[in-house]
Every structure is written in C-alpha cells, then in structure tokens.
Motif scaffolding. Structure first.
Motif, PDB file in Angstrom:
ATOM      1  N   ALA A 148       0.837  -1.202   0.000  1.00 35.77           N
ATOM      2  CA  ALA A 148       0.000   0.000   0.000  1.00 35.77           C
ATOM      3  C   ALA A 148       0.874   1.255   0.000  1.00 35.77           C
ATOM      4  O   ALA A 148       0.618   2.207  -0.740  1.00 35.77           O
ATOM      5  CB  ALA A 148      -0.932  -0.012   1.218  1.00 35.77           C
ATOM      6  N   ILE A 193      -5.086   5.704  -1.545  1.00 35.80           N
ATOM      7  CA  ILE A 193      -5.083   4.500  -0.722  1.00 35.80           C
ATOM      8  C   ILE A 193      -6.007   4.766   0.469  1.00 35.80           C
ATOM      9  O   ILE A 193      -5.899   5.816   1.111  1.00 35.80           O
ATOM     10  CB  ILE A 193      -3.654   4.186  -0.232  1.00 35.80           C
ATOM     11  CG1 ILE A 193      -2.709   3.978  -1.430  1.00 35.80           C
ATOM     12  CG2 ILE A 193      -3.635   2.966   0.681  1.00 35.80           C
ATOM     13  CD1 ILE A 193      -3.013   2.782  -2.285  1.00 35.80           C
ATOM     14  N   GLY A 248      -7.554   0.262  -3.986  1.00 38.28           N
ATOM     15  CA  GLY A 248      -6.761   1.070  -3.066  1.00 38.28           C
ATOM     16  C   GLY A 248      -7.171   0.879  -1.615  1.00 38.28           C
ATOM     17  O   GLY A 248      -6.616   1.535  -0.725  1.00 38.28           O
TER      18      GLY A 248
END
Lengths: 486, 486
Positions: free
Chosen positions: A33, A52, A437
C-alpha cells in the motif's frame, strides 16, 4: 587453523524465537500500500483509484478524525507549562483546560513533565486514574496497582515475559485474536493454546471448549498459565455478556489461571443491548477479592473515541499477585525506566474527561458522540455491504473498531492463491488493494478456524468516504467472483 | 485424585530469566529515599536534613533544570496543531517555533501527530534526523537506517533480543557499565562478557584485554556476538580518543562483532582536550562502509543538555546488516507499533536545534551553554570534593553526567556491611542517605573490579545547591571514617 572469528549476523544465527514470531497486522499488504501510494503521487493515473484507503489499522486520526479539543489543549499546556503564566492564553485555551493543566501540573513532581517519573507512572496521575476506574466500576481501585505503559502492548509484553519460561507454558488465547498476543507468546517462547470463538453464535466463547483445550494441552505436557480475553473483541467485535464474564472469572479462579483482560475498547460499544463491564467489576461483584484471582486489565489511549494512537498512552491494572511477584513486574517495567509522560497525562484525561458544568463539557460530548456515532454508522453500512456480497457473511459489530466478515472463497481462488504461495484471504486482500486502493488485513493474520477465510476492515473511514468504499468493495467483489467462481 | 489446577503465580514459577535479572539504578536506596521524603513532609524535624537531594539518576528536569524554550514551544504547538491557525499565538510563541512546528506538521502524514506512525518513526522526521547526523559526522546517513525508539533503552532491548539465543551468546560489556545492558542481557538469557576499564588510566579501555576476554570465554563455549561501548562513559565519564575508537572498530570488524555504540551523551563533553566522535564517523573515515561492519548507534532525548527524560525520545541508527536481518529488527520494532510521537518530534529537534539567524537562536545558545557550564562547574566542584576526602579518589569527568569516585572503605565498614547483608558501597550509600538526604547509586549496581568500591553521583544539582552538598558529603565522610577507620 580454524578461524575463530564470530560469524556475521544472519537470519539463521539470530534468536530463533524472533525468527518464529509473526506479526501480521503490519505486513506485506501495508508495504505494498505504501509503495502504491508513492506511485500514485508520481503518476496519479496509473491505477484505477485515486488514493489508498487505510482500513487496516485502528488509527483514526490518520484518517482525518479530529482530536478531542479539551485533551489537545491540556496536553499542549503541559508540554510547555510556561504558557500557564502567560497573558493571552485565555484566547487560545478554554478555562477548564487551563484549570485542569494547572491541577495536573501540581501532581507532577517538581512540576516537571519533562522528567522521568516513578517506574509505574506519576503517583498523582495514577491516583486520578483510580478515581476514574472506581467511578466506572463502583468498586475501589488502588494507585499501587496501576502501571502506566506506552500503549497497552508494553503491558502485554511484560506479562508474557513474566509468565512464560518455556514452550511448556501455555497461554489461552481466543481465535481469532489480535496478533500482538500470538506474537508476544512466540517471542517469549511459550505456547499459544487456542480457544475458538463461535462465528455462528456471534463470536461467543464457549467455556467448555476452553476447558477441553486446557486438558488436551495438559496431556501434551503444556500447562496453561493465563487466559487472554479481548472484550470488546478484536478483530471480532463482539461484547461479552455479564453471564459469560462471570463464567470466565469462575473458570480462571478454579483453574488457577491469570486472567489477562484486553479491555482497550471499553468505550466502543455500539448496541443498546450490551454494555461494557470490566472483569474487575465482575469479579468484585461476585465477591472475589485480591486474594482470589490474579487479574490484569489493559487499557489504552489509542482506542476509545479518542484514538490518540501515536501518543502511546495506556495502563495495566495489576491485581491478585503476591508482593514478591509484584516486585518482579515492577522490575520488568523499570527496564524501560518509565512510560512517556504525554501518554501518562492523556491516559489520566481519558479516565477523567470533562464533567457536566465544565466549560468544555458540551463541546466534549458533541465531539465524542460525533465520533462514536460515525463509527456506529460506518459499522452498519459496511456490515450491510459485506452481507450483500455473494458468499460473504458478517456478524453484527457490537463493539471495538472492526468488521470481520467471512469470505467463502471459491476453489478456483484458493488454487490461484496457492499458486502464488499466498493464503487465500491474503490473495483476496491483495486483489482488493490492487483494484480499489482499500487496505484490509487478511483473517489469516489473526488466526481463524481452519478452512474459513476472513478480512478485517476498520470502521474508521470518515462518513463521506463510505459510499465510495461500499461501491468499490461491491464492484471489486463482483468481478473477483466473476473471475474465480467455480 | 490429584488436582490438575495450575499453581498460583509465585516467584519460583515465573520466568527464571526475569528472576535473575538485576536492575540496580532504581533499587532499595531509591525506595528508601522516597519513604524518607514522605516522612520529611509529615515531620520536617525528624531527620538531620530538610530535603532529599536526588543525585542518583540523570533526570535533570526533576532537579529544577528548565526545558529549552524553543523545544517546549514546538512540542506544545504540535500537541495541538489547531493553535497554528489561531490569532494571538505570536504573543506566546517565537516566530521560528511557529515556523518549525508548521514545517514539521507538513512532514507528518495526514498532519496528524496523534496517529500511529510508520514502525520506524515518521519518515519525514527521520529525514530531518539524517540531516543532523550528516552535519555532525560529515558522512551521509539514510532515513531507512533510523529507528525512532522510546528512549534509547527500547533500542538496546531490541538488539539484545535479536542477538541472544541462549547463554552461549556473549555480549562484551565495559565494567563498570550502565546496568541497562547487564539487565537486558540477563533478561534475554545471554552471557555478559566483561572487559574492564582501567581506573588508574582514566577509565581507558585496553583492546588487548577485550581480546583476552573473548578468547577466554570462547574456551568456555561462549561466542561473543557484540561489543557494547559507552561513549562518553556511564558511569565512568571518560571520552574515548579517536585512536581508541579506531582500534575498537578494527577489532569489531576483525572479530565479526556487532558494535553497539551507546552514544547518548554525545552532547555532554566538558574538557577542551576531547571531543565526541560517533563510531559511524570513525568507521566511515577509516574507509569502512555498510558491508564492512555491523554498527548500531543509540541516541536519546533524555540526555544531552536537553534532559527531556520523561518524553522518551530516542533513535538507533542501524547499519551493516543484510536485508533479512534488518527485516527481523523491523519486526521486533513493530511489536510496540511505533514509538511515541512527542518523543519522535523532540528527537528531531535535538538533532536540528535552532540555527544562527533564527529568532530563538540566541536564547537557545544561552540556555544550552548555561546548562552545560553548570554541569561542568558541578563536575569540577564535586570532583574536588571527593578528591579531598580521606581514602577517596575521583577521575576527571570528561563527559556524560556522572562522577564515579572510588571509596577505599576500611575493613571495619566492610564487616559492618556484611553483617547487614549489604555490599560495602551500598552500606556507604545508605549511610550517606540517612545522614544527609543525598541519594547516590552504589558502584556495585554497575559492577566494578572485584575488591573496589564506588558510588555514582550525578552532576545535575542546581549550582546554588552545590556548596551545601559538598559540605554535607565532607562532614558525613569524616564522621563515617571516624566510626569505621581501622
């Protein structure tokens, strides 16, 4: 002649307990991430999402949750007590924040919040915390029993260090569990003795199952020393009934187990049918005193509605040990000299928030309710979302900060995961991240009943983000199933 | 039928490593001092002194040392970033504190200093720390190598946990040493391999002696994994010469030892003939890079002139390990999630204090110099005091925060101590406390050459207290010698 030089440090010659310890919450997915976040900054169009969305850790302030104004004001004043004597602070701080900061300053030896404190934390602050505990439970507490710690984790490590001598020492843990426990048990070389929460009965605990587990491990030569209970549950979100709590207390008393009560989500209950009761209150109301049961209750400034994770505040209330053992706990605490004073102050504040009549009271209640109702709304919307998905079921979130839906993954997905050397729910979580995300933690990080797969998703995103999160999860899941449906 | 219940927790059935671990700095004497303090409050006339004078721990702010204004201002602003947008803050905060707080806030993800950070600490702050290290050393540093920790202790425990698998793993430690090291080695089940600092040569280290110790322990089946060096020395106060440092680096490289460099007193050097050099600078200036030597440098916000002990800030700079080992260090750090953010910010500030041209610069330099010159004056006066006493000799304090005078105790005193089951220097320190209220740590808490006795006394009392401390120590020692002289 042989070289007598020490071999360089490699993973093979380090402490094997370190090597064997697994801590799943901050693993591969989070690293990915972070990498994706970097890529998005450099090239916003490269992925099918713009940002994200961290639904992996209970870290509300990182997601835009505002700190409680009163707490922030008192902390700022005690970070720089010179301010208290300056003209003009009334423009910047509420009068009760100023009063509270002045009162707390008087409790700090030498009026020096920058100095080391007593190993267990500043005595005057512990006395305030004890007032908060007594008000919560209706039973007295003692400042000598309070150990202020850097978050709750530090306290958990101390207790594991104390109780575990070898792999023959077992610690009963709920499965699924917050992986700090499994990691700490592994690091200290003990054996995690699992007891399974029953997903089909809203993650209820069955004391007969716990008893069976103790006995079956005893037959293997493992003696259980302690029982971990997480209430409200992490990652499972259930809140224990008082009846279940009494059964647990009686069981620990009868079996001679230390009851390690992770009660860090005590402020996070979202259903009217349940309320939080501390194990201390339960045991005292059953007539059990200090000499009847060894009980450690963990509390944290990272959780609740306040979510001050980075300030690393917390305490453990240690009851029911003899003086000699208590001295050993004190010694272990002394190895970090003392916990950080900002955290100590904050922990004092969360146990004694503004009261009716204080200038900040209404603002405080408004802020607190806003946060808690946002958590409850988010829980409801995400619950509905997960329950609407093919092959997914999600128990009601009664408390804590997480949803833990079960994903019935098709065989094709399981095989695809195996091909990539991933756990099936890890495979699912990585695909979710890459498509949307959204960051969640695979259930395998918490352990789970064999053959079941879950993800843990926080209920912390700000409310205006929820519709897009729901719609992204839905369309991801549809295309995932389309690809992998058997 | 036998009871199958678990035995209650007693000192006999806890982890024996916990039981065997000794942490001397905060022991019996401090407890006694706290009790005396209580008695003095209730009945001021009961003892021949009016107050307890804590010369036992390096905790300057508890003794009246004022925090550095600039640091306190930036911390307060970041404790409550709302302040930054308020009118009227310019009356309360200097313009560069406001600028610095704003800049640092931009480095904090989500502008949320209340949130959990990256396991190693906030990346932007680590990048600032790296700027400070690079300026200090003239050699580059990398933010990936920095692990922000709660004080230096947390980092030391991580490295011991990593390196020690069993009692066959040895850690070379100077004797006398800061007992965190011996305690951490014992707790993790390793063997402390002592090397003796030579008191007759101003506590110099003799690398041949270190080598002999490695070999003699190797013969006993103990393999040394690391060498601890404390520079400036605690409790011994010496500052290593660059030549000695080069010898140590070469030795560690040749022997394959991890060099664990406790450099927390890097700002505390009081003699013109010496200056602090980091081991990183020394090793890089010798041409050794990351692949040549494993080196960990510990720094703390508790030490220096700043003395922000209670904020628990610090870092370790970890160089010369392969990625797989680094990942294990990262995992160990992740078990406490992250260090506290106040400490992270403070550590960033101490590595980047105000610069010439900043509004706060002159105040900052004045405050810093005042503190450091007070330390130096106090060191000189207490040194002279101890050296004037019968049977006492005290090496020059070159750095750190302590005097470590040797007390040649008469046989009669040694026998009296034995009668009370005390170490002779513990006996002396207790008598000193009971007669004067002055709290020092017995040398036996730090280990010392067999048959020698010391006390450790901080150089932190405020300057106006020194004359009475000196006179109290002198008259106590005279009457002690009168009572026990052979």
């Amino acid at each position: 002649m042989f070289s007598t030089k020490t071999s360089p440090v490699t993973v093979k010659n380090i402490n094997p307990k370190v090597r064997n310890c697994v801590y799943g919450v901050r693993g591969e997915i989070v690293d990915r991430a972070h990498r994706l976040e970097g890529i998005l900054k450099a090239d916003p169009g490269l992925h099918p999402f713009k940002e994200i969305v961290y639904c992996n850790t209970g870290n509300p302030q990182s997601l835009g949750q505002k700190p409680i104004t009163f707490f922030g004001q008192v902390l700022a004043l005690l970070e720089n007590p010179n301010l208290l004597s300056k003209d003009g602070i009334h423009r910047l701080f509420s009068s009760d924040a100023i009063t509270r900061a002045s009162e707390l300053l008087e409790l700090i030896p030498g009026r020096a919040p920058g100095a080391y404190s007593h190993v267990q934390g500043i005595k005057g602050l512990r006395e305030q915390i004890v007032v908060g505990i007594t008000a919560r439970d209706g039973f007295p507490a003692k400042s000598e029993d309070i150990f202020l710690t850097d978050g709750a984790s530090a306290g958990v490590h101390i207790m594991m260090e104390l109780l575990i001598s070898s792999e023959r020492d077992g610690i009963l843990c709920p499965i699924p569990q917050y992986p700090l426990f499994s990691a700490s048990i592994a690091l200290h070389g003990g054996t995690l003795v699992p007891y399974y929460l029953d997903e089909s009965r809203d993650w209820r605990l069955d004391i007969f199952d716990v008893k069976k587990q103790i006995e079956s491990y005893r037959d293997k030569g493992i003696c259980c020393r302690a029982m971990v209970v997480i209430n409200p549950g992490n990652p499972t979100g259930q809140v224990l009934t008082e009846e279940d709590q009494r059964e647990i207390v009686d069981f620990c008393k009868k079996e001679g187990l230390v009851l390690l009560a992770d009660e860090v989500y005590q402020e996070n209950v979202y259903v009217k049918t349940k309320k939080f009761c501390s194990f201390k209150k339960i045991s005292r109301s059953m007539g059990y005193g200090d000499s009847d049961i060894s009980l450690v209750s963990f509390q944290s400034a990272s959780t609740g509605y306040y979510g001050y994770c980075g300030r690393r505040g917390g305490y453990m209330e240690v009851t029911g040990f003899n003086t000699a053992v208590r001295d050993q706990i004190y010694k272990l605490a002394s190895l970090s000299i003392c916990s950080n004073i900002t955290g100590q102050i904050l922990t004092t504040l969360i146990m004694n928030p503004p009261k009716l009549g204080d200038e900040s009271y209404h603002t405080f209640i408004k802020e607190k309710n806003l946060i808690l109702s946002s958590f409850a709304n988010c829980a409801k919307k995400l619950e509905d979302c997960f329950n609407s998905l093919e092959g997914v079921s999600c128990n009601k979130v009664e408390g804590a900060m997480y949803l833990f839906p079960r994903i019935h993954l098709p065989n094709k997905a399981i095989q695809a995961a195996q091909f990539e050397l991933l756990q099936p729910d890890e495979f699912y979580a990585l695909k979710l991240l890459d498509s949307t995300g959204i960051v969640v933690v695979p259930g395998s990080g918490f352990r789970q009943e064999s053959g079941t797969w879950h993800i843990r998703c926080t209920l912390l995103p700000q409310e205006d983000q929820i519709p897009s999160i729901v719609s992204n999860i839905k369309s991801f899941h549809q295309s995932f199933m389309k690809e992998f449906r058997d």
